[in-house]
Write a protein that holds these residues in place. Sequence first.
Motif: not given
Length: 190
Positions: A65-75, A189-190
């Motif tokens: 799975r891939i998790v993107v954390d937009l607040s950290e600007a990381r995948v 996620r935001p």
Amino acid sequence: MAINYSLKTSWMVVCFGSAILWFSAVQPRLKPLSVIPKVKPKPKMAQVLPATDSLKMAIAGMSSRIVVDLSEARVYSYWGKQRIATYPVAVGQPGWETPTGTFKVLHKQLNPVWKQPITGEIIPAGPDNPLGDRWIGFWVDERHHIGFHGTDDEKLVGKAISHGCLRMRNKDIRALYNQVSLGTPVIVRP
């Protein structure tokens, strides 16, 4: 001759009889059938068929799975519970925010062609293409496609600058491209 025949027959009876007596004396007493342990037959091996595209998608969906954390600007890339890698990304700018939610990888493409979302200009694959040389699409509506891609300007990675896509350094998108398959879950996620 009749005597010779009966002599042979008698001799055979004596020999076989002696052999039977000898074997029964040497052999241990046989256990009753109820005491003999039952031997389970070995299971038959099932034939393994080649993996189909649907099976590959299901395996990818279960294991990675891939998790993107937009607040950290990381995948973050995971295989089961194990984190494989993490990469910085550029995220959607105000008015073009990257959508949040749970998605799955819908498309993978080498050397993609880019259609500029505002002007509609078509940019062919190559060094000047803003998508770089890899595309991993996970969201689409009637007008837009959003996904992970490389960039022709790596200094913008880590900023809120895209039209909703997740821009990555070219070496990072190449690595991520090899870690996912069609059907891999993408959680943003935001």
